[in-house]
Design a protein around this motif. Structure first.
Motif, PDB file in Angstrom:
ATOM      1  N   PRO A  38      -7.099  -0.496  -2.041  1.00 37.91           N
ATOM      2  CA  PRO A  38      -7.121   0.953  -2.825  1.00 37.91           C
ATOM      3  C   PRO A  38      -8.170   2.034  -2.232  1.00 37.91           C
ATOM      4  O   PRO A  38      -8.179   3.298  -2.139  1.00 37.91           O
ATOM      5  CB  PRO A  38      -7.064   0.701  -4.065  1.00 37.91           C
ATOM      6  CG  PRO A  38      -6.490  -0.803  -4.344  1.00 37.91           C
ATOM      7  CD  PRO A  38      -6.965  -1.339  -3.158  1.00 37.91           C
ATOM      8  N   ALA A  39      -9.489   1.350  -2.076  1.00 37.99           N
ATOM      9  CA  ALA A  39     -10.596   2.418  -1.662  1.00 37.99           C
ATOM     10  C   ALA A  39     -10.514   2.532  -0.289  1.00 37.99           C
ATOM     11  O   ALA A  39     -11.130   3.436   0.141  1.00 37.99           O
ATOM     12  CB  ALA A  39     -11.775   1.229  -1.858  1.00 37.99           C
ATOM     13  N   LEU A  40      -9.558   1.984   0.662  1.00 39.10           N
ATOM     14  CA  LEU A  40      -9.549   2.341   2.092  1.00 39.10           C
ATOM     15  C   LEU A  40      -8.357   3.427   2.336  1.00 39.10           C
ATOM     16  O   LEU A  40      -7.986   3.853   3.169  1.00 39.10           O
ATOM     17  CB  LEU A  40      -9.266   1.149   2.823  1.00 39.10           C
ATOM     18  CG  LEU A  40     -10.347   0.223   2.932  1.00 39.10           C
ATOM     19  CD1 LEU A  40      -9.911  -1.085   3.943  1.00 39.10           C
ATOM     20  CD2 LEU A  40     -11.691   0.844   3.556  1.00 39.10           C
ATOM     21  N   HIS A  41      -7.741   3.568   1.151  1.00 37.95           N
ATOM     22  CA  HIS A  41      -6.568   4.806   1.022  1.00 37.95           C
ATOM     23  C   HIS A  41      -5.717   4.511   2.065  1.00 37.95           C
ATOM     24  O   HIS A  41      -5.068   5.466   3.085  1.00 37.95           O
ATOM     25  CB  HIS A  41      -7.253   6.422   1.069  1.00 37.95           C
ATOM     26  CG  HIS A  41      -8.159   6.486   0.182  1.00 37.95           C
ATOM     27  ND1 HIS A  41      -7.918   6.631  -1.209  1.00 37.95           N
ATOM     28  CD2 HIS A  41      -9.482   6.719   0.418  1.00 37.95           C
ATOM     29  CE1 HIS A  41      -9.104   6.810  -1.737  1.00 37.95           C
ATOM     30  NE2 HIS A  41     -10.163   6.873  -0.807  1.00 37.95           N
TER      31      HIS A  41
ATOM     32  N   LEU B 125      -6.067  -6.912  -3.201  1.00 41.17           N
ATOM     33  CA  LEU B 125      -5.398  -6.837  -1.766  1.00 41.17           C
ATOM     34  C   LEU B 125      -4.089  -6.276  -1.670  1.00 41.17           C
ATOM     35  O   LEU B 125      -3.013  -6.550  -2.584  1.00 41.17           O
ATOM     36  CB  LEU B 125      -5.265  -8.463  -1.349  1.00 41.17           C
ATOM     37  CG  LEU B 125      -6.318  -9.325  -0.827  1.00 41.17           C
ATOM     38  CD1 LEU B 125      -5.946 -10.738  -0.515  1.00 41.17           C
ATOM     39  CD2 LEU B 125      -6.974  -8.427   0.431  1.00 41.17           C
ATOM     40  N   LEU B 126      -3.824  -5.275  -0.903  1.00 41.06           N
ATOM     41  CA  LEU B 126      -2.621  -4.634  -0.660  1.00 41.06           C
ATOM     42  C   LEU B 126      -2.143  -4.857   0.835  1.00 41.06           C
ATOM     43  O   LEU B 126      -2.736  -4.860   1.685  1.00 41.06           O
ATOM     44  CB  LEU B 126      -2.686  -3.117  -0.898  1.00 41.06           C
ATOM     45  CG  LEU B 126      -3.084  -2.811  -2.274  1.00 41.06           C
ATOM     46  CD1 LEU B 126      -3.291  -1.245  -2.307  1.00 41.06           C
ATOM     47  CD2 LEU B 126      -2.271  -3.049  -3.303  1.00 41.06           C
TER      48      LEU B 126
ATOM     49  N   THR C 280      -5.590   2.526   4.909  1.00 40.45           N
ATOM     50  CA  THR C 280      -5.944   2.390   6.086  1.00 40.45           C
ATOM     51  C   THR C 280      -6.430   1.394   6.327  1.00 40.45           C
ATOM     52  O   THR C 280      -6.749   0.438   5.329  1.00 40.45           O
ATOM     53  CB  THR C 280      -7.168   3.524   6.543  1.00 40.45           C
ATOM     54  OG1 THR C 280      -7.982   3.388   5.745  1.00 40.45           O
ATOM     55  CG2 THR C 280      -6.410   4.944   6.116  1.00 40.45           C
ATOM     56  N   LEU C 281      -6.814   0.885   7.702  1.00 38.78           N
ATOM     57  CA  LEU C 281      -7.404  -0.213   8.179  1.00 38.78           C
ATOM     58  C   LEU C 281      -8.901  -0.177   8.361  1.00 38.78           C
ATOM     59  O   LEU C 281      -9.553  -1.131   8.472  1.00 38.78           O
ATOM     60  CB  LEU C 281      -6.831  -1.032   9.449  1.00 38.78           C
ATOM     61  CG  LEU C 281      -5.161  -1.373   9.079  1.00 38.78           C
ATOM     62  CD1 LEU C 281      -4.571  -1.718  10.451  1.00 38.78           C
ATOM     63  CD2 LEU C 281      -5.006  -2.378   8.113  1.00 38.78           C
ATOM     64  N   ASP C 282      -9.418   0.973   8.925  1.00 39.83           N
ATOM     65  CA  ASP C 282     -10.722   1.098   9.208  1.00 39.83           C
ATOM     66  C   ASP C 282     -11.431   0.914   8.198  1.00 39.83           C
ATOM     67  O   ASP C 282     -11.630   1.148   7.056  1.00 39.83           O
ATOM     68  CB  ASP C 282     -10.796   2.557   9.623  1.00 39.83           C
ATOM     69  CG  ASP C 282      -9.980   3.013  10.794  1.00 39.83           C
ATOM     70  OD1 ASP C 282      -9.797   1.907  11.854  1.00 39.83           O
ATOM     71  OD2 ASP C 282      -9.931   4.252  11.200  1.00 39.83           O
ATOM     72  N   GLY C 283     -12.611  -0.092   8.379  1.00 40.07           N
ATOM     73  CA  GLY C 283     -13.880  -0.388   7.727  1.00 40.07           C
ATOM     74  C   GLY C 283     -13.199  -1.649   6.671  1.00 40.07           C
ATOM     75  O   GLY C 283     -14.183  -1.848   5.909  1.00 40.07           O
TER      76      GLY C 283
ATOM     77  N   SER D 250       0.733  -1.219  -0.254  1.00 39.53           N
ATOM     78  CA  SER D 250      -0.047  -0.203  -0.112  1.00 39.53           C
ATOM     79  C   SER D 250       0.972   1.303  -0.260  1.00 39.53           C
ATOM     80  O   SER D 250       0.280   2.487   0.000  1.00 39.53           O
ATOM     81  CB  SER D 250      -0.801  -0.118   1.325  1.00 39.53           C
ATOM     82  OG  SER D 250      -0.228  -0.087   2.532  1.00 39.53           O
ATOM     83  N   ASP D 251       2.040   1.267   0.249  1.00 35.18           N
ATOM     84  CA  ASP D 251       3.091   2.509   0.037  1.00 35.18           C
ATOM     85  C   ASP D 251       4.485   1.769  -0.432  1.00 35.18           C
ATOM     86  O   ASP D 251       4.839   0.771  -0.881  1.00 35.18           O
ATOM     87  CB  ASP D 251       3.144   2.967   1.726  1.00 35.18           C
ATOM     88  CG  ASP D 251       3.618   1.876   2.624  1.00 35.18           C
ATOM     89  OD1 ASP D 251       4.440   1.061   2.134  1.00 35.18           O
ATOM     90  OD2 ASP D 251       3.012   1.707   3.900  1.00 35.18           O
ATOM     91  N   ALA D 252       5.187   2.900  -0.355  1.00 29.38           N
ATOM     92  CA  ALA D 252       6.561   2.649  -1.027  1.00 29.38           C
ATOM     93  C   ALA D 252       7.737   1.993   0.072  1.00 29.38           C
ATOM     94  O   ALA D 252       8.758   1.706  -0.431  1.00 29.38           O
ATOM     95  CB  ALA D 252       7.188   3.994  -1.452  1.00 29.38           C
ATOM     96  N   LYS D 253       7.245   1.954   1.340  1.00 25.90           N
ATOM     97  CA  LYS D 253       8.190   1.122   2.071  1.00 25.90           C
ATOM     98  C   LYS D 253       8.308  -0.341   1.821  1.00 25.90           C
ATOM     99  O   LYS D 253       7.594  -0.926   1.107  1.00 25.90           O
ATOM    100  CB  LYS D 253       7.463   1.276   3.639  1.00 25.90           C
ATOM    101  CG  LYS D 253       6.908   2.565   4.285  1.00 25.90           C
ATOM    102  CD  LYS D 253       6.393   2.230   5.451  1.00 25.90           C
ATOM    103  CE  LYS D 253       6.270   3.793   6.136  1.00 25.90           C
ATOM    104  NZ  LYS D 253       5.405   3.727   7.337  1.00 25.90           N
TER     105      LYS D 253
END
Length: 287
Positions: free
Chosen positions: A208-211, A158-159, A213-216, A129-132
């Motif tokens: 991707p839809a959660l930007h 799935l990310l 984050t984990l919430d939701g 989900s990020d560049a890390k």
């Protein structure tokens, strides 16, 4: 010629006929004698052959019994060798499999600051989900890859938001949570040494839809897909709703091997429902 009027007029006729008759009888008797001797000889030969055949049959039966017994011994010996070989192979495999990988952590067992997975694989950036830099245990990495790939083919993105974290990374994360949430951080974040992430076999997923984050996450089709299919790749949900360790974490999935994950799925159980001794029996089937 009329037989009634036939007369042997020659004086030697009768003696000659008598002689011929005697010769005929003698030859016949001789032939009978020869044939009788031959018959007795044949009978003796048949009797001898019958005796030899009976002896040979008995010998064959004895040899067959001996062969059967010897084959049974050899088969039993071979089975023992196979069993020993299998046992040695199992012990060798177990000796090379880290027993910590199926241990219960989450406030139960402790991993010290020196523990790290034997080998880690980098997760491709397109699956994170990020560049890390994100890493996963090398032996379990193919299962993670297959799961993410198959989910994508089913239209699920799935990310990986978080995967392997070292002892010190977990300590820093927990410190930040405590600064923000105080003691409430204990409800959703493990102390260093008690996190499944240190094993390199746990991943937090987002979409991707959660930007990032984990919430939701529990409301997404990705979560639904995981609850239906993750066990097929050896992954289980560590902290379901109502667990006694942390809050419900629908994003947190741990690799425990296909055999154990399938058993838990079929029996509608969770990893922490089982006794550690029972869990340990699945270590041989981890990879």
């Amino acid at each position: 010629m009329n037989l009634k009027t036939f007369e042997f007029k020659h004086p030697l006729a009768i003696p000659a006929l008598s002689l011929l008759l005697l010769l005929a009888l003698g030859f016949g008797g001789y032939e009978y004698y020869v044939l009788n001797l031959a018959a007795h000889s044949y009978v003796a030969q048949v009797a001898e052959l019958s005796t030899n055949l009976s002896a040979a049959s008995s010998t064959i039966a004895q040899l067959n019994d001996a062969y059967t017994q010897e084959k049974a011994r050899n088969d039993d010996f071979q089975n023992q060798i196979s069993h020993i070989t299998g046992t040695v192979g199992t012990l060798d495999k177990l000796s090379k499999t880290d027993p910590q990988l199926l241990a219960k952590y989450s406030k139960i067992y402790f991993l010290n600051e020196n523990y790290a997975p034997a080998s880690l694989s980098d997760i491709p950036s397109e699956e994170t989900s990020d560049a890390k830099k994100h890493q996963f245990l090398k032996e379990a990495f193919p299962y993670l890859e297959n799961m993410i790939g198959d989910a994508k083919r089913d239209g699920i993105d799935l990310l990986v938001l978080s995967s392997y974290r070292s002892f010190y990374e977990q300590a820093a994360l927990k410190t930040n949570y405590k600064i923000t949430y105080g003691s409430g951080a204990n409800a959703f974040s493990a102390d260093q040494g008690y996190s499944e992430h240190q094993l390199g076999t746990a991943a937090d997923f987002t979409t991707p839809a959660l930007h990032n984050t984990l919430d939701g996450f529990d409301k997404t089709s990705a979560y639904t897909w995981l609850t239906r299919h993750a066990y097929q790749y050896g992954f289980v949900l560590s902290y379901p709703s109502g667990n006694t360790f942390y809050v419900f974490e629908p994003w947190h999935w741990r690799y425990v091997g296909v055999k154990l994950a399938t058993r838990l799925h079929d029996d509608k159980q969770y990893f922490y429902d089982l006794d550690q001794r029972e869990i340990n029996t699945y270590l041989i089937d981890l990879f």
